[in-house]
Design an enzyme around this catalytic site. Structure first.
Site, mmCIF file in Angstrom:
data_model
loop_
_atom_site.group_PDB
_atom_site.id
_atom_site.type_symbol
_atom_site.label_atom_id
_atom_site.label_comp_id
_atom_site.label_asym_id
_atom_site.label_seq_id
_atom_site.Cartn_x
_atom_site.Cartn_y
_atom_site.Cartn_z
ATOM 1 N N PRO A 1 59.542 -55.136 19.214
ATOM 2 C CA PRO A 1 60.740 -54.426 18.758
ATOM 3 C C PRO A 1 60.970 -54.590 17.253
ATOM 4 O O PRO A 1 60.556 -55.576 16.669
ATOM 5 C CB PRO A 1 61.871 -55.085 19.544
ATOM 6 C CG PRO A 1 61.345 -56.382 19.983
ATOM 7 C CD PRO A 1 59.863 -56.297 20.019
ATOM 8 N N GLU A 2 61.601 -53.621 16.656
ATOM 9 C CA GLU A 2 61.908 -53.699 15.240
ATOM 10 C C GLU A 2 63.344 -54.122 14.999
ATOM 11 O O GLU A 2 64.035 -54.540 15.916
ATOM 12 C CB GLU A 2 61.577 -52.370 14.574
ATOM 13 C CG GLU A 2 60.083 -52.122 14.651
ATOM 14 C CD GLU A 2 59.559 -51.324 13.494
ATOM 15 O OE1 GLU A 2 60.234 -51.275 12.456
ATOM 16 O OE2 GLU A 2 58.484 -50.748 13.637
ATOM 17 N N ARG B 1 45.124 -57.388 -13.437
ATOM 18 C CA ARG B 1 45.467 -56.239 -12.605
ATOM 19 C C ARG B 1 45.358 -54.969 -13.436
ATOM 20 O O ARG B 1 45.653 -54.961 -14.629
ATOM 21 C CB ARG B 1 46.894 -56.386 -12.048
ATOM 22 C CG ARG B 1 47.064 -57.696 -11.307
ATOM 23 C CD ARG B 1 48.318 -57.712 -10.514
ATOM 24 N NE ARG B 1 48.203 -56.850 -9.352
ATOM 25 C CZ ARG B 1 49.223 -56.632 -8.519
ATOM 26 N NH1 ARG B 1 50.390 -57.188 -8.734
ATOM 27 N NH2 ARG B 1 49.055 -55.860 -7.472
ATOM 28 N N LYS C 1 68.234 -52.289 3.541
ATOM 29 C CA LYS C 1 67.024 -53.034 3.868
ATOM 30 C C LYS C 1 67.210 -54.536 3.647
ATOM 31 O O LYS C 1 66.242 -55.290 3.551
ATOM 32 C CB LYS C 1 65.859 -52.497 3.040
ATOM 33 C CG LYS C 1 65.525 -51.072 3.447
ATOM 34 C CD LYS C 1 64.087 -50.740 3.158
ATOM 35 C CE LYS C 1 63.697 -49.493 3.933
ATOM 36 N NZ LYS C 1 62.259 -49.282 3.920
#
Ligand SMILES: [Zn+2]
Length: 265
Positions: free
Chosen positions: A2-3, A255, A49
């Site tokens: 489940p999220e 990078r 979020k």
């Protein structure tokens, strides 16, 4: 598995006791993990979020502990019950509790996990470009005096949060700023462009990642539907979408940075 909404439900219904918080990703280890054994998970609150867990005190004289997880673009919180299979792949932290565990998976590792024994202070150190506090003035204060190149500066999670390698190149191209510039050398007009580009590009990326918390970047490392909007990233040798000059690649801090000499000064 489940999220997040189910994670909230599980926490509310079971109020499980925490056993151990394991910080697996070294990027999260800004200090030893707090001891959580014996603390009940009392609440899970979510704003966008950002997810904040409140763990009750171990005994009556103790204080609660807040754990804040910011999922950013690709972070996911999963609940697994004891005995269910789980994977350590892209696993950044694991909170073991009675009856199961909460797993923090994050493909692009932009999410944060912080903790505090005071409410409201379990915030990430840097400024969130999507928050209302993010303004050109705030950015000007943050870059002041910095001798770091602006590309490296954008990746520091303690100044602005949530900018990864792809978006740092894209933001600087959109703002017409050379990645080699010292962050502290930017003039006001450039800072305004940088702030605008940051908000615009991250906003679009978040929009395209949808609201499902699903992985925005798939296992092959491509970045889904945002790809067709990329102006410079991984476009070395191809024409700049603004001026037609060649996109160049430069290595900064091991990078890749992609940029256009013609339109980034
Ligand atoms: Zn160009």
């Amino acid at each position: 598995m489940p999220e997040l909404p189910e994670v909230e439900t599980v926490a509310r219904q079971l109020a499980p006791q925490a056993r151990r918080l394991e910080l697996i990703d070294p990027m999260l280890r800004h200090g030893a993990a707090p001891r959580v054994a014996g603390r009940p998970i009392e609440d899970v609150a979510r704003a966008g979020k950002r997810v904040v867990l409140r763990l009750g005190p171990r005994d009556r004289s103790g204080r609660p502990l807040w754990i804040a997880v910011h999922l950013r673009m690709t972070g996911r919180l999963l609940w697994i019950a004891d005995g269910e299979p789980w994977t350590r792949e892209r696993l950044r932290a694991r909170l073991a509790v009675d009856g199961g565990a909460l797993l923090f998976h994050d493909t692009r590792r932009l999410g944060t996990l912080t903790w505090s024994d005071a409410p409201g202070t379990a915030e990430p150190a840097g400024l969130d470009p999507m928050s209302t506090r993010f303004t050109a003035d705030a950015v000007r204060t943050l870059v002041a005096g910095s001798r770091q190149n602006v590309k490296a500066w954008l990746l520091r999670q303690d100044r602005l949060t949530g900018i990864g390698n792809i978006y740092a190149s894209e933001i600087l191209h959109a703002a017409r700023i050379s990645p080699r510039r010292k962050a502290g050398s930017l003039r006001t007009a450039e800072i305004v462009r940088l702030a605008d580009a940051t908000r615009r590009i991250l906003g679009r990326a978040i929009q395209l990642s949808g609201t499902t918390f699903s992985d925005f970047q798939d296992t092959t490392g491509s970045i889904g539907s945002y790809q067709r909007f990329l102006a410079v990233y991984e476009r070395e040798g191809r024409p700049c979408r603004r001026c037609g000059g060649p996109v160049l690649r430069l290595v900064q801090q091991q990078r890749s940075t992609y940029w256009c000499r013609g339109c980034q000064r």
